[in-house]
Structure formats: structure tokens, C-alpha cells
Design an enzyme around this catalytic site. Structure first.
Site, PDB file in Angstrom:
ATOM      1  N   GLY A 350      -9.070 -13.143 -40.429  1.00  0.00           N
ATOM      2  CA  GLY A 350      -8.268 -14.194 -41.053  1.00  0.00           C
ATOM      3  C   GLY A 350      -6.912 -13.650 -41.476  1.00  0.00           C
ATOM      4  N   GLU A 374       3.109   1.858 -16.781  1.00  0.00           N
ATOM      5  CA  GLU A 374       2.363   2.428 -15.641  1.00  0.00           C
ATOM      6  C   GLU A 374       1.866   1.342 -14.680  1.00  0.00           C
ATOM      7  OE1 GLU A 374      -0.160   5.857 -16.451  1.00  0.00           O
ATOM      8  OE2 GLU A 374       0.934   6.090 -18.339  1.00  0.00           O
TER       9      GLU A 374
HETATM   10  N1  COS Z   1      -1.209   7.347  -3.092  1.00  0.00           N
HETATM   11  C1  COS Z   1      -0.623   7.925  -2.006  1.00  0.00           C
HETATM   12  N2  COS Z   1       0.252   7.266  -1.198  1.00  0.00           N
HETATM   13  C2  COS Z   1       0.553   5.997  -1.522  1.00  0.00           C
HETATM   14  C3  COS Z   1      -0.006   5.340  -2.630  1.00  0.00           C
HETATM   15  C4  COS Z   1      -0.916   6.083  -3.431  1.00  0.00           C
HETATM   16  N3  COS Z   1      -1.501   5.519  -4.503  1.00  0.00           N
HETATM   17  N4  COS Z   1       0.471   4.077  -2.693  1.00  0.00           N
HETATM   18  C5  COS Z   1       1.284   3.937  -1.652  1.00  0.00           C
HETATM   19  N5  COS Z   1       1.339   5.095  -0.945  1.00  0.00           N
HETATM   20  C6  COS Z   1       2.126   5.333   0.268  1.00  0.00           C
HETATM   21  C7  COS Z   1       1.775   4.262   1.282  1.00  0.00           C
HETATM   22  O1  COS Z   1       0.666   4.663   2.073  1.00  0.00           O
HETATM   23  C8  COS Z   1       3.041   4.176   2.103  1.00  0.00           C
HETATM   24  O2  COS Z   1       3.081   5.268   3.015  1.00  0.00           O
HETATM   25  P1  COS Z   1       3.771   5.098   4.471  1.00  0.00           P
HETATM   26  O3  COS Z   1       5.217   4.831   4.162  1.00  0.00           O
HETATM   27  O4  COS Z   1       3.530   6.410   5.097  1.00  0.00           O
HETATM   28  O5  COS Z   1       3.068   3.949   5.096  1.00  0.00           O
HETATM   29  C9  COS Z   1       4.140   4.407   1.088  1.00  0.00           C
HETATM   30  O6  COS Z   1       3.515   5.137   0.012  1.00  0.00           O
HETATM   31  C10 COS Z   1       4.746   3.107   0.596  1.00  0.00           C
HETATM   32  O7  COS Z   1       3.708   2.284   0.073  1.00  0.00           O
HETATM   33  P2  COS Z   1       3.843   0.717  -0.136  1.00  0.00           P
HETATM   34  O8  COS Z   1       4.380   0.089   1.105  1.00  0.00           O
HETATM   35  O9  COS Z   1       2.569   0.199  -0.702  1.00  0.00           O
HETATM   36  O10 COS Z   1       5.005   0.652  -1.247  1.00  0.00           O
HETATM   37  P3  COS Z   1       5.739  -0.548  -1.937  1.00  0.00           P
HETATM   38  O11 COS Z   1       7.166  -0.252  -1.950  1.00  0.00           O
HETATM   39  O12 COS Z   1       5.246  -1.841  -1.375  1.00  0.00           O
HETATM   40  O13 COS Z   1       5.289  -0.429  -3.487  1.00  0.00           O
HETATM   41  C11 COS Z   1       3.907  -0.824  -5.408  1.00  0.00           C
HETATM   42  C12 COS Z   1       4.022  -0.523  -3.906  1.00  0.00           C
HETATM   43  C13 COS Z   1       4.488  -2.165  -5.837  1.00  0.00           C
HETATM   44  C14 COS Z   1       2.420  -0.832  -5.663  1.00  0.00           C
HETATM   45  C15 COS Z   1       4.583   0.316  -6.192  1.00  0.00           C
HETATM   46  O14 COS Z   1       5.950   0.219  -6.092  1.00  0.00           O
HETATM   47  C16 COS Z   1       4.142   0.327  -7.653  1.00  0.00           C
HETATM   48  O15 COS Z   1       3.062   0.832  -8.003  1.00  0.00           O
HETATM   49  N6  COS Z   1       4.981  -0.202  -8.561  1.00  0.00           N
HETATM   50  C17 COS Z   1       4.729  -0.120  -9.983  1.00  0.00           C
HETATM   51  C18 COS Z   1       5.350   1.120 -10.491  1.00  0.00           C
HETATM   52  C19 COS Z   1       4.999   1.419 -11.884  1.00  0.00           C
HETATM   53  O16 COS Z   1       3.839   1.620 -12.195  1.00  0.00           O
HETATM   54  N7  COS Z   1       6.025   1.476 -12.739  1.00  0.00           N
HETATM   55  C20 COS Z   1       5.856   1.835 -14.075  1.00  0.00           C
HETATM   56  C21 COS Z   1       6.558   3.133 -14.287  1.00  0.00           C
HETATM   57  S1  COS Z   1       5.615   4.327 -15.090  1.00  0.00           S
HETATM   58  S2  COS Z   1       5.739   3.845 -16.956  1.00  0.00           S
END
Ligand code: COS
Length: 393
Positions: A350, A374
Site C-alpha cells: 500500500g 544489454e
Molecule cells: N554470437 C556470435 N556471432 C553472432 C551472434 C552471437 N550471439 N549474433 C550474431 N552473430 C553474427 C551473425 O552470425 C552474423 O555473422 P555473418 O555476418 O558472418 O553472417 C553477424 O554476427 C551479424 O549478425 P546479424 O545479422 O544478426 O546482426 P544485426 O545487425 O541484424 O543485429 C541484433 C542483430 C539486433 C540482435 C544486435 O544488433 C543486437 O543484439 N542489438 C542489441 C545490442 C545491445 O544489446 N545493446 C545494448 C548495449 S550493452 S548495455
């Protein structure tokens, strides 16, 4: 007394159960006497430094790094430590977590020399670590990172801005993600990123601004102006930065879920105490069915979150494989459900629940940022959907 029956689950070994007892003993011994930190920057920074030193002296920071080449971070150890610390003090969880996140890239991809130079002092609590990924125009979209690292003689010169940097201002080093090739944004923006270890004393690195937040901790914007680092500051190879950042987040997103779990458990503990102590309409609060419905929902959310968190941690520890989907599920569910659990606890208190400084009020503020940093909840949903759709193709 918090429910610790989850430690009997098959995810854990005896060393994890012992760790939970050790962290509990540390919290009782060291955190109870810690002066409630004031809301001024200097006091918060001093409290963080003090907690890091205490965690180091107690040997708990040994669980935040993987110093030996070829070994991997103990994700269950990281999660248990965060969960127990978060139940006692958000700032202690923060201080522990950042020692791990700020060295995660080194534990995962650092050379033997980088590990030897940076990890032992962080594990002893003598030096403070930070992770610098986000920028004003690159939060969720890591591929939009614009901070440039240009090759110059036998080193690199960094120019750009990093923001939302935890431990900004008190860290001794920053792991900085910067662009060595390609253009920010677009399809190939993720390629061309590289990771560097930048000492806080590097000329050209400045703290541009302190950022005050809802649950105070050291947080800052960093400016890099012709900041020179040696070639051996590069972690892995040029172009490995995105993969290293994502691999670091695959570990630490699960641990964010664990911290949320710790906050939620504390909220339930507080709510149970309230149920015993508060009488309403002639009966203890806990004897009313509407209260019991809340308690049931809270306990269910906590167990479901714990299963997802420790499933992700156990999978990473025992297989070593990529656990992107499991980590995103753990972070998404644990943080979102903890927010609801804490909100229910505030409701059971409350008016008392919104008085500044009471435990559930502090938890209400502590939990909020975990649904953002993150990787926001929205990003976690994108990651999960992309993995599920990809597997179905
Ligand atoms: N581990 C290893 N490799 C990874 C991976 C992982 N977890 N995630 C992606 N990859 C690789 C992919 O396989 C890809 O490789 P290739 O280029 O050889 O194919 C490459 O990295 C790019 O991956 P993807 O196309 O998925 O990247 P995007 O640009 O689409 O981004 C997201 C993906 C949106 C998931 C990413 O940008 C993200 O996590 N954003 C949030 C960031 C974040 O947490 N910010 C907070 C900051 S910390 S406080």
C-alpha cells in the site's frame, strides 16, 4: 529467509551450492554494515569502489573472469553470485556484474598477454572494468556504431562518443567497440567493428558527462578525441568486434536475468513478511484470497524465470555452444516478470510501498533499467523470433 530450494535442481554442482552459501555469508557480513549510499555522485562512486574491493578480498570476483586461455566463463557461478547479491543490494550486484561485463571480451577472446595484464587485478578488486558499446545513435543497432579506430603507425587512433557506460568515470579500463572498416548502419554495418582495451588514462579519453539515473550508479558519456592506443590493445582481429560483443552479451544477458531474479525473490520475501505482519479487516493480509492470488503469481513467475536463467547458464557451461536464444529468453522473461512481481509487492505494501527508501520502493527503481540495458525487451523478442524462424526454415 529466501527460498533456496532451486539449488537442488540438476543444473548445479556442489561448488555452485557452496558459492551460493559463500555469497550469502559475504552479504550478511559486508553488505549489512555498508552505509546506505547517499544520492550524490561522489558517495555512490566511493561505495562502488568499496564494494569492488570487498568482493575482491572475499574471492568472489574470481567468478567474474576466465583468466586461463582455453577456459570459459562459469555462467552458473556468475548467475548465482548476481542473484544472491541482487537480493541484498542492487549496487553490490552492479559492482560485481560490471567487473565481468567489462572484462567479458578479454575472457572470451583476449590473448594470453591481455588476460595476464587485465584479469587478475580485476579479480582481486584492485582495478575496475567497463564495457563501452552504445553510442548516442547506436543503442539497439550495434551496426550503426560510428566511433572510428584508424590505423596510425604502430597503433590506432579513436574518435567518437560512447554513452550509457556503466562505471564511466571510475573504471581503470574500458573495452571499446569501434569501427576499423565499413560504414555505420545498413546491411553490412555489423562488419568492420573491432574491440579495443582502452586504459582510462589514455590521452584523448574524457568523461564528457555524468548521467543521473533512477537507481543511482556510476554512468557516463565518454568522448574519444584522437585517443591513441597501441596495436596490442586490439582484442582478436580487426573485424571481430561484432561477434565478440554478441558473444559477451550471450553470457551477460543471462546474468541480467539472474539479477532480476534476485530482485524478484527479495520482493517476494518482503511481501511474505508483509502478509504476516499486516492485519486488514480483522485478519492477516495473507489470509485474504486476493493476496494469495498475488503470492501464487509471484512464486510462479520466479520459478519460471529461474528455470529459464539456469537452463541458459547450464547449456552454455556444459556445451560451450552459442546460446543466443536461451540467453534472450532468460533475460526477457526474468526482467519483465520481475517488474510485475515487484509491482505486486509494492501493491501489497500500500502507501508504505512507495515511501522513499523502503525495500520494495528501491526494488521498483532498481528493476526498471534491466528491461533496457544489454538489449531491450524488444531486441530480445527479435533475437528469439529470428532464431525460431531460422530453425523452422
Ligand atoms: N554470437 C556470435 N556471432 C553472432 C551472434 C552471437 N550471439 N549474433 C550474431 N552473430 C553474427 C551473425 O552470425 C552474423 O555473422 P555473418 O555476418 O558472418 O553472417 C553477424 O554476427 C551479424 O549478425 P546479424 O545479422 O544478426 O546482426 P544485426 O545487425 O541484424 O543485429 C541484433 C542483430 C539486433 C540482435 C544486435 O544488433 C543486437 O543484439 N542489438 C542489441 C545490442 C545491445 O544489446 N545493446 C545494448 C548495449 S550493452 S548495455
Amino acid at each position: 529467509m529466501a527460498d533456496t530450494s532451486f539449488l537442488e535442481w540438476p543444473f548445479f554442482e556442489e561448488r555452485h551450492r557452496q558459492l551460493a552459501r559463500d555469497v550469502e555469508a559475504f552479504a550478511a557480513r559486508e553488505l549489512a554494515t555498508l552505509a546506505a549510499h547517499a544520492h550524490d555522485d561522489a558517495a555512490i562512486d566511493a561505495a562502488c569502489r568499496d564494494i569492488v574491493r570487498r568482493l575482491g578480498r572475499a574471492g568472489l570476483l574470481a567468478h567474474a573472469c576466465a583468466p586461463a586461455p582455453g577456459t570459459q566463463l562459469d555462467v552458473r557461478g556468475l548467475c548465482i553470485t548476481r542473484e544472491v547479491l541482487a537480493r541484498h543490494a542492487g549496487l553490490a550486484d552492479f559492482a560485481f556484474a560490471m567487473q565481468g561485463l567489462g572484462t567479458g571480451a578479454i575472457s572470451i577472446a583476449g590473448s594470453a598477454a591481455q588476460r595476464a595484464a587485465y584479469l587478475p587485478p580485476v579479480m582481486r578488486g584492485e582495478r575496475i572494468a567497463a564495457f563501452a558499446l552504445s553510442e548516442p545513435q547506436a543503442g539497439s543497432e550495434v551496426g550503426a556504431i560510428a566511433t572510428a579506430a584508424s590505423r596510425d603507425g604502430d597503433g590506432y587512433v579513436l574518435n567518437g562518443t560512447k554513452t550509457w557506460i556503466s562505471n564511466g568515470g571510475i573504471a581503470d579500463h574500458y573495452v571499446v567497440f569501434a569501427r576499423t572498416a565499413g560504414m555505420p548502419g545498413g546491411k553490412d554495418g555489423a562488419r568492420g567493428l573491432s574491440a579495443f582495451i582502452v586504459d582510462a588514462t589514455a590521452p584523448g579519453l574524457e568523461i564528457a558527462a555524468r548521467i543521473p539515473v533512477i537507481a543511482p550508479h556510476p554512468l557516463a558519456t565518454l568522448a574519444f578525441r584522437d585517443c591513441r592506443v597501441p596495436a596490442h590493445a586490439l582484442i582478436g582481429a580487426e573485424g571481430d568486434g561484432f561477434r565478440i560483443a554478441m558473444a559477451t552479451l550471450d553470457v551477460f544477458r543471462t546474468t541480467v536475468g539472474a539479477a532480476a531474479l534476485g530482485f524478484a525473490r527479495r520482493a517476494l520475501d518482503e511481501a511474505l513478511r508483509r502478509c504476516r505482519e499486516r492485519e486488514v479487516f480483522g485478519r492477516p493480509l495473507g489470509e485474504h484470497q486476493l493476496t494469495q492470488a498475488k503470492i501464487a503469481d509471484m512464486a510462479l513467475a520466479i520459478d519460471a524465470a529461474a528455470l529459464l536463467v539456469y537452463r541458459a547458464a547450464w547449456t552454455k557451461d556444459t556445451t560451450g555452444r552459442r546460446v543466443t536464444r536461451e540467453a534472450s529468453m532468460a533475460k526477457l522473461y526474468a526482467t519483465e516478470s520481475a517488474q510485475q512481481v515487484i509491482d505486486m509487492a509494492v501493491q501489497l505494501f500500500g502507501g508504505t510501498g512507495v515511501v522513499a527508501g523502503v525495500a520494495v520502493e528501491a526494488l521498483y527503481r532498481e528493476i526498471r533499467a534491466l528491461r533496457i540495458y544489454e538489449g531491450t525487451s524488444e531486441i530480445q523478442r527479435l533475437v528469439i523470433a529470428s532464431s525460431v524462424l531460422g530453425a523452422a526454415r
